[in-house]
Design a protein around this motif. Structure first.
Motif, PDB file in Angstrom:
ATOM      1  N   ILE A  58       0.834  -1.197   0.000  1.00 45.39           N
ATOM      2  CA  ILE A  58       0.000   0.000   0.000  1.00 45.39           C
ATOM      3  C   ILE A  58       0.870   1.248   0.000  1.00 45.39           C
ATOM      4  O   ILE A  58       0.559   2.248  -0.644  1.00 45.39           O
ATOM      5  CB  ILE A  58      -0.939  -0.025   1.224  1.00 45.39           C
ATOM      6  CG1 ILE A  58      -1.897  -1.218   1.103  1.00 45.39           C
ATOM      7  CG2 ILE A  58      -1.723   1.270   1.335  1.00 45.39           C
ATOM      8  CD1 ILE A  58      -2.715  -1.467   2.343  1.00 45.39           C
ATOM      9  N   ASN A  59       1.993   1.194   0.713  1.00 45.61           N
ATOM     10  CA  ASN A  59       2.891   2.342   0.756  1.00 45.61           C
ATOM     11  C   ASN A  59       3.415   2.703  -0.630  1.00 45.61           C
ATOM     12  O   ASN A  59       3.573   3.875  -0.968  1.00 45.61           O
ATOM     13  CB  ASN A  59       4.063   2.072   1.699  1.00 45.61           C
ATOM     14  CG  ASN A  59       3.639   2.031   3.155  1.00 45.61           C
ATOM     15  OD1 ASN A  59       2.622   2.616   3.515  1.00 45.61           O
ATOM     16  ND2 ASN A  59       4.406   1.342   3.991  1.00 45.61           N
ATOM     17  N   GLY A  60       3.674   1.669  -1.433  1.00 45.62           N
ATOM     18  CA  GLY A  60       4.146   1.921  -2.786  1.00 45.62           C
ATOM     19  C   GLY A  60       3.111   2.644  -3.625  1.00 45.62           C
ATOM     20  O   GLY A  60       3.434   3.554  -4.402  1.00 45.62           O
TER      21      GLY A  60
ATOM     22  N   ARG B  22       1.015   7.858  -5.937  1.00 41.19           N
ATOM     23  CA  ARG B  22       0.014   8.925  -5.983  1.00 41.19           C
ATOM     24  C   ARG B  22       0.640  10.280  -5.673  1.00 41.19           C
ATOM     25  O   ARG B  22       0.345  11.270  -6.332  1.00 41.19           O
ATOM     26  CB  ARG B  22      -1.101   8.647  -4.967  1.00 41.19           C
ATOM     27  CG  ARG B  22      -2.184   7.756  -5.461  1.00 41.19           C
ATOM     28  CD  ARG B  22      -3.436   7.982  -4.636  1.00 41.19           C
ATOM     29  NE  ARG B  22      -4.468   7.022  -4.950  1.00 41.19           N
ATOM     30  CZ  ARG B  22      -5.719   7.148  -4.545  1.00 41.19           C
ATOM     31  NH1 ARG B  22      -6.071   8.177  -3.800  1.00 41.19           N
ATOM     32  NH2 ARG B  22      -6.616   6.234  -4.858  1.00 41.19           N
ATOM     33  N   ALA B  23       1.463  10.301  -4.634  1.00 36.46           N
ATOM     34  CA  ALA B  23       2.083  11.559  -4.234  1.00 36.46           C
ATOM     35  C   ALA B  23       2.934  12.123  -5.369  1.00 36.46           C
ATOM     36  O   ALA B  23       2.942  13.339  -5.619  1.00 36.46           O
ATOM     37  CB  ALA B  23       2.931  11.347  -2.990  1.00 36.46           C
TER      38      ALA B  23
ATOM     39  N   GLY C 190       1.560   0.752 -11.713  1.00 32.46           N
ATOM     40  CA  GLY C 190       3.000   0.877 -11.542  1.00 32.46           C
ATOM     41  C   GLY C 190       3.714   0.537 -12.830  1.00 32.46           C
ATOM     42  O   GLY C 190       3.116   0.074 -13.807  1.00 32.46           O
ATOM     43  N   PRO C 191       5.027   0.739 -12.889  1.00 32.45           N
ATOM     44  CA  PRO C 191       5.798   0.394 -14.092  1.00 32.45           C
ATOM     45  C   PRO C 191       5.746  -1.101 -14.357  1.00 32.45           C
ATOM     46  O   PRO C 191       5.637  -1.914 -13.439  1.00 32.45           O
ATOM     47  CB  PRO C 191       7.218   0.853 -13.746  1.00 32.45           C
ATOM     48  CG  PRO C 191       7.256   0.930 -12.253  1.00 32.45           C
ATOM     49  CD  PRO C 191       5.871   1.290 -11.815  1.00 32.45           C
ATOM     50  N   SER C 192       5.816  -1.461 -15.636  1.00 27.10           N
ATOM     51  CA  SER C 192       5.642  -2.864 -16.020  1.00 27.10           C
ATOM     52  C   SER C 192       6.824  -3.739 -15.644  1.00 27.10           C
ATOM     53  O   SER C 192       6.690  -4.940 -15.504  1.00 27.10           O
ATOM     54  CB  SER C 192       5.392  -2.966 -17.523  1.00 27.10           C
ATOM     55  OG  SER C 192       6.555  -2.563 -18.240  1.00 27.10           O
TER      56      SER C 192
ATOM     57  N   GLU D 139      -5.527   0.379  -8.569  1.00 26.29           N
ATOM     58  CA  GLU D 139      -4.541   0.207  -7.497  1.00 26.29           C
ATOM     59  C   GLU D 139      -4.873  -1.011  -6.634  1.00 26.29           C
ATOM     60  O   GLU D 139      -3.987  -1.785  -6.265  1.00 26.29           O
ATOM     61  CB  GLU D 139      -4.513   1.472  -6.635  1.00 26.29           C
ATOM     62  CG  GLU D 139      -3.962   2.687  -7.350  1.00 26.29           C
ATOM     63  CD  GLU D 139      -4.200   3.985  -6.586  1.00 26.29           C
ATOM     64  OE1 GLU D 139      -3.596   5.003  -6.960  1.00 26.29           O
ATOM     65  OE2 GLU D 139      -5.001   3.972  -5.615  1.00 26.29           O
ATOM     66  N   HIS D 140      -6.151  -1.192  -6.335  1.00 21.23           N
ATOM     67  CA  HIS D 140      -6.573  -2.344  -5.528  1.00 21.23           C
ATOM     68  C   HIS D 140      -6.243  -3.653  -6.255  1.00 21.23           C
ATOM     69  O   HIS D 140      -5.733  -4.602  -5.639  1.00 21.23           O
ATOM     70  CB  HIS D 140      -8.079  -2.247  -5.262  1.00 21.23           C
ATOM     71  CG  HIS D 140      -8.667  -3.437  -4.593  1.00 21.23           C
ATOM     72  ND1 HIS D 140      -8.521  -3.703  -3.251  1.00 21.23           N
ATOM     73  CD2 HIS D 140      -9.406  -4.469  -5.086  1.00 21.23           C
ATOM     74  CE1 HIS D 140      -9.155  -4.821  -2.940  1.00 21.23           C
ATOM     75  NE2 HIS D 140      -9.690  -5.308  -4.037  1.00 21.23           N
ATOM     76  N   THR D 141      -6.526  -3.707  -7.552  1.00 18.51           N
ATOM     77  CA  THR D 141      -6.229  -4.906  -8.339  1.00 18.51           C
ATOM     78  C   THR D 141      -4.738  -5.190  -8.350  1.00 18.51           C
ATOM     79  O   THR D 141      -4.297  -6.345  -8.264  1.00 18.51           O
ATOM     80  CB  THR D 141      -6.756  -4.742  -9.775  1.00 18.51           C
ATOM     81  OG1 THR D 141      -8.183  -4.572  -9.734  1.00 18.51           O
ATOM     82  CG2 THR D 141      -6.420  -5.950 -10.637  1.00 18.51           C
ATOM     83  N   GLU D 142      -3.932  -4.143  -8.437  1.00 20.35           N
ATOM     84  CA  GLU D 142      -2.481  -4.329  -8.443  1.00 20.35           C
ATOM     85  C   GLU D 142      -1.993  -4.813  -7.081  1.00 20.35           C
ATOM     86  O   GLU D 142      -1.111  -5.676  -6.988  1.00 20.35           O
ATOM     87  CB  GLU D 142      -1.802  -3.019  -8.821  1.00 20.35           C
ATOM     88  CG  GLU D 142      -0.393  -3.193  -9.332  1.00 20.35           C
ATOM     89  CD  GLU D 142       0.110  -1.952 -10.050  1.00 20.35           C
ATOM     90  OE1 GLU D 142       0.814  -2.104 -11.064  1.00 20.35           O
ATOM     91  OE2 GLU D 142      -0.193  -0.835  -9.593  1.00 20.35           O
ATOM     92  N   ILE D 143      -2.574  -4.288  -6.001  1.00 21.67           N
ATOM     93  CA  ILE D 143      -2.195  -4.719  -4.656  1.00 21.67           C
ATOM     94  C   ILE D 143      -2.535  -6.184  -4.441  1.00 21.67           C
ATOM     95  O   ILE D 143      -1.736  -6.959  -3.899  1.00 21.67           O
ATOM     96  CB  ILE D 143      -2.900  -3.841  -3.590  1.00 21.67           C
ATOM     97  CG1 ILE D 143      -2.323  -2.427  -3.588  1.00 21.67           C
ATOM     98  CG2 ILE D 143      -2.780  -4.461  -2.196  1.00 21.67           C
ATOM     99  CD1 ILE D 143      -3.155  -1.426  -2.805  1.00 21.67           C
ATOM    100  N   VAL D 144      -3.720  -6.608  -4.879  1.00 19.29           N
ATOM    101  CA  VAL D 144      -4.202  -7.960  -4.602  1.00 19.29           C
ATOM    102  C   VAL D 144      -3.701  -8.978  -5.624  1.00 19.29           C
ATOM    103  O   VAL D 144      -3.310 -10.092  -5.268  1.00 19.29           O
ATOM    104  CB  VAL D 144      -5.751  -7.978  -4.558  1.00 19.29           C
ATOM    105  CG1 VAL D 144      -6.287  -9.403  -4.408  1.00 19.29           C
ATOM    106  CG2 VAL D 144      -6.267  -7.100  -3.419  1.00 19.29           C
TER     107      VAL D 144
END
Length: 549
Positions: A27-29, A34-35, A55-57, A171-176
Motif C-alpha cells: 500500500i505504501n508503494g 500517488r504523491a 506501476g511500471p511494467s 490500485e486495488h487490483t495491483e495490490i491484490v
C-alpha cells in the motif's frame, strides 16, 4: 460430484511450470506513486485508463491476442462518436456545444452526506457513536475541496467509468493480484451479472457452449440461454471443478455429435462457489489454467466471494484460528487469483462491490487485457453506459477519500471474521438438528452458502420396487420445508445443463448470509424436522425405516 475414474495427464502448451504468482504490492508503494503523480484531474466525462494509475511494467510481457475469438457482434461495435469527442473537454478555455451534457446548475441535488464507520471500528453501534460523516457538494472540485463532486458524478460519463474510481480499483487490483503481464486494464461495470452478459457477447456466437462447474450460478445460465449460448457442466469434487474432467471433455469433443464447435470459454466461480460453496486451492487453479492453455480456453473468473474467504474451520468444540493481525497477513492468507497467475492474458476477472459493500450500489469492475477491455467499453457505451454516478461518488467517498486502501483491507478482514462466525453458527446448527444419516455437508472455506447432500436412497420408497425419482424426492423435501416455515434452494435450480441432465444426487443450498444467527439456527432446526418427516426418521441420528444411522 465424485472425481472421474481415470486421471488424465495434462500438459500445457507453454511452460506452465514457470508461472510464478507475483507478490502483492505494498500500500505504501501505491501511496508514494500517488504523491508523485500529483492532483487527479478527472472532470466531467474525463477520459481515463488504468495506464494512468498502474506501476511500471518492469519488463512484463504483453498479453496474447484474441482476434479470432471476438464475436461478430463485438467486432461490429464501433467507438461512440459522441463519447469519443470527450477527449477534447480537457482543453483549457474550450466552450463545449458538442455533447448533450446538461448544465450542473439544473441538477436538483446540492449536496449529499453519508455516515460510515471509521476503521477499525466497523460495528453498527460503533458507527452510530464514532462514525465519520462524509459530504459531497456540487462544485467541490472547482472550489478546491476535493477531486470528485456532484457536478461530475451526476452527469454523463465514459464507458470505462469515472477516473476517480478507476484509479482506486486499478490500485486495488495491483495490490491484490499484480497481473504478470503488461497491458492489463480495468473498466467499471454494473455488477458481475452485467459483466458476464457483456463478456458472453464479446466471446460467443449463438450455438456455442460455455464450460462451467456441473452446478453453477443459476443467473449465469439464464443470462446465456436467450443469447443462444448453452452451459456444459464439468464434474466437481469438494474443491470445485476438476481439471482432469475438463481436459477429458475438451480432448474428446465431437463437434458433429454436439452440433457445436469446441468450447472456447470457461466460466468459473473459484472461491465460495455458488451454489456448492467449494473453493479451488492454488494447485487446483494452476491445473485448470494449464488445461486452459492446452486447449486455448479463455477464462471468465467470477469472484464476488473472493474476499469472503474465512478462517479455517476447526470443528464445533475447537478453538478458532487466530485472525490475521495485519493487512499483509490477510493478503497472504488469500488463495491466489487466476489473474495473478495469468501469464497469457487469457483471464477476465469480474469483481464486484455487491458482496463486500452493498448489492444496491450496482458497481463492479472487470480486469483483462487492453484488447478485451476496449471491446468491453464499446459494449458499455451503447448499453449500460456506466454505473450510477451517485453510486460511484458514494464508493469513492468511502473507499478512497475516507478509508483508503489500508482501511478497505481492514474492512475486508472484518468481513472475513463476520462470515467465519456466521458459517460456524450454521454448522453448529447442522450438527445439532440435522439427521446425519441422511444429510451431509462440507464446511465451506469461502462465500455464503452451505451445500447439503441428502441420501435419497434412505427415502421410504426405496425398499419398494418403484422408488421415487430424485426430482420427486426433491419436491417433497422442498414443499415440506416451506410447510415447516423455512425456505432453502433446490439443487436442481443450479444445474449447468438445462436439458438432458439427470441428477444422480440430491442437493439443497442454504445461505448463512441473510438471517440473524438466532433465526438461522431456528431455520436449520425446521429444515431438519422437514427432512425427518419426509424420510420417516425417528430422531436426529436415530432409526429410519428400521435401518440404523
Amino acid at each position: 460430484m465424485a472425481p472421474p475414474a481415470a486421471s488424465v495427464d495434462i500438459e500445457g502448451v507453454t511452460d506452465t511450470q514457470a508461472i510464478v504468482i507475483p507478490d502483492a504490492l505494498t500500500i505504501n508503494g501505491v501511496s508514494a506513486r500517488r504523491a508523485k503523480a500529483g492532483k487527479l484531474n478527472g472532470g466531467t466525462a474525463a477520459f481515463t485508463s488504468s495506464d494512468f494509475f498502474k506501476g511500471p511494467s518492469s519488463g512484463k510481457p504483453k498479453a496474447k491476442r484474441w482476434d479470432n475469438y471476438i464475436s461478430l457482434e463485438s467486432r461490429s461495435r464501433q467507438p461512440s462518436s459522441l463519447k469519443g469527442a470527450a477527449k477534447y473537454l480537457g482543453q483549457p478555455g474550450l466552450i463545449s456545444l458538442g455533447g448533450g451534457l446538461p448544465c450542473a446548475e439544473n441538477f436538483p441535488i446540492e449536496e449529499i452526506t453519508v455516515k460510515v464507520p471509521a476503521p477499525p471500528h466497523f460495528s453498527e453501534q460503533a458507527c452510530k457513536e464514532s462514525g465519520v460523516v462524509l459530504r459531497s457538494g456540487k462544485y467541490d472540485v472547482s472550489e478546491g475541496k476535493g477531486a470528485y463532486d456532484l457536478s461530475i458524478a451526476l452527469n454523463y460519463g465514459l464507458g470505462s467509468g469515472s477516473a476517480q474510481l478507476i484509479r482506486f480499483v486499478t490500485e486495488h487490483t495491483e495490490i491484490v493480484c499484480n497481473p504478470p503481464y503488461e497491458d492489463w486494464h480495468c473498466a467499471l461495470s454494473v455488477g458481475s451479472t452485467s459483466s458476464l452478459e457483456q463478456a458472453l457477447r464479446i466471446f460467443c456466437e449463438r450455438g456455442d457452449y460455455v464450460l462451467s462447474e456441473e452446478y453453477t450460478f443459476a443467473s449465469a445460465v439464464e443470462t446465456a440461454l436467450p443469447l443462444g449460448i448453452k452451459f456444459l457442466g464439468v464434474k466437481m469434487d469438494a474443491e470445485g471443478l476438476i481439471a482432469e474432467s475438463m481436459d477429458e471433455l475438451l480432448t474428446n469433443w465431437d463437434a458433429s455429435a454436439r452440433e457445436a464447435r469446441k468450447p472456447r470459454v470457461l466460466y468459473t466461480v473459484p472461491s465460495g462457489q455458488n451454489p456448492t460453496g467449494a473453493t479451488q486451492g492454488t494447485i487446483r487453479r494452476q491445473a485448470i489454467y494449464k488445461v486452459a492453455q492446452k486447449h486455448d480456453i479463455y477464462i471468465f473468473e467470477d469472484e464476488p466471494y473472493y474476499f469472503l474467504q474465512m478462517q479455517p474451520y476447526t470443528g464445533p468444540n475447537s478453538p478458532p484460528v487466530p485472525a490475521p493481525k495485519t493487512n499483509e497477513e490477510f493478503l497472504k492468507a488469500l488463495i491466489p487469483t487466476y489473474l495473478s497467475m495469468d501469464t497469457d492474458g487469457r483471464v477476465m476477472r469480474m469483481d464486484s462491490f455487491s458482496k463486500v459493500i452493498a448489492p444496491g450500489t450496482r458497481v463492479g469492475w472487470v480486469t483483462a487485457s487492453e484488447q478485451i477491455i476496449e471491446r468491453f467499453v464499446r459494449h458499455n457505451e451503447c448499453g449500460v453506459q456506466n454505473p450510477s454516478g451517485i453510486s460511484q461518488i458514494l464508493l469513492y467517498k468511502i473507499l478512497d477519500e475516507s478509508w483508503g486502501h489500508d482501511g478497505y483491507l481492514k474492512w475486508l478482514i472484518n468481513l472475513r471474521l463476520e462470515y467465519t462466525r456466521r458459517r460456524d453458527v450454521i454448522l453448529a446448527a447442522c450438527e445439532t438438528f440435522l439427521p446425519k444419516n441422511i444429510v451431509s455437508w462440507n464446511p465451506p472455506m469461502a462465500g455464503m452458502f452451505l451445500w447439503m447432500t441428502l441420501d435419497h436412497t434412505r427415502h421410504p420408497s426405496y425398499p419398494t420396487s418403484t422408488p421415487l425419482s430424485i426430482k420427486e424426492i426433491e419436491d417433497e423435501v422442498f414443499l415440506a420445508s416451506v410447510g415447516h416455515g423455512v425456505l432453502v434452494s433446490r439443487g436442481s435450480w443450479f444445474t449447468a445443463e438445462r436439458s438432458g441432465f439427470e441428477a444422480k444426487e440430491l442437493f439443497f443450498r442454504a445461505t448463512f448470509a441473510a438471517a440473524t444467527e438466532e433465526k438461522m439456527t431456528e431455520a436449520i432446526e425446521r429444515f431438519g424436522s422437514a427432512v425427518r418427516g419426509v424420510f420417516g426418521t425417528a430422531n436426529g441420528n436415530g432409526v429410519a425405516n428400521g435401518n440404523g444411522a
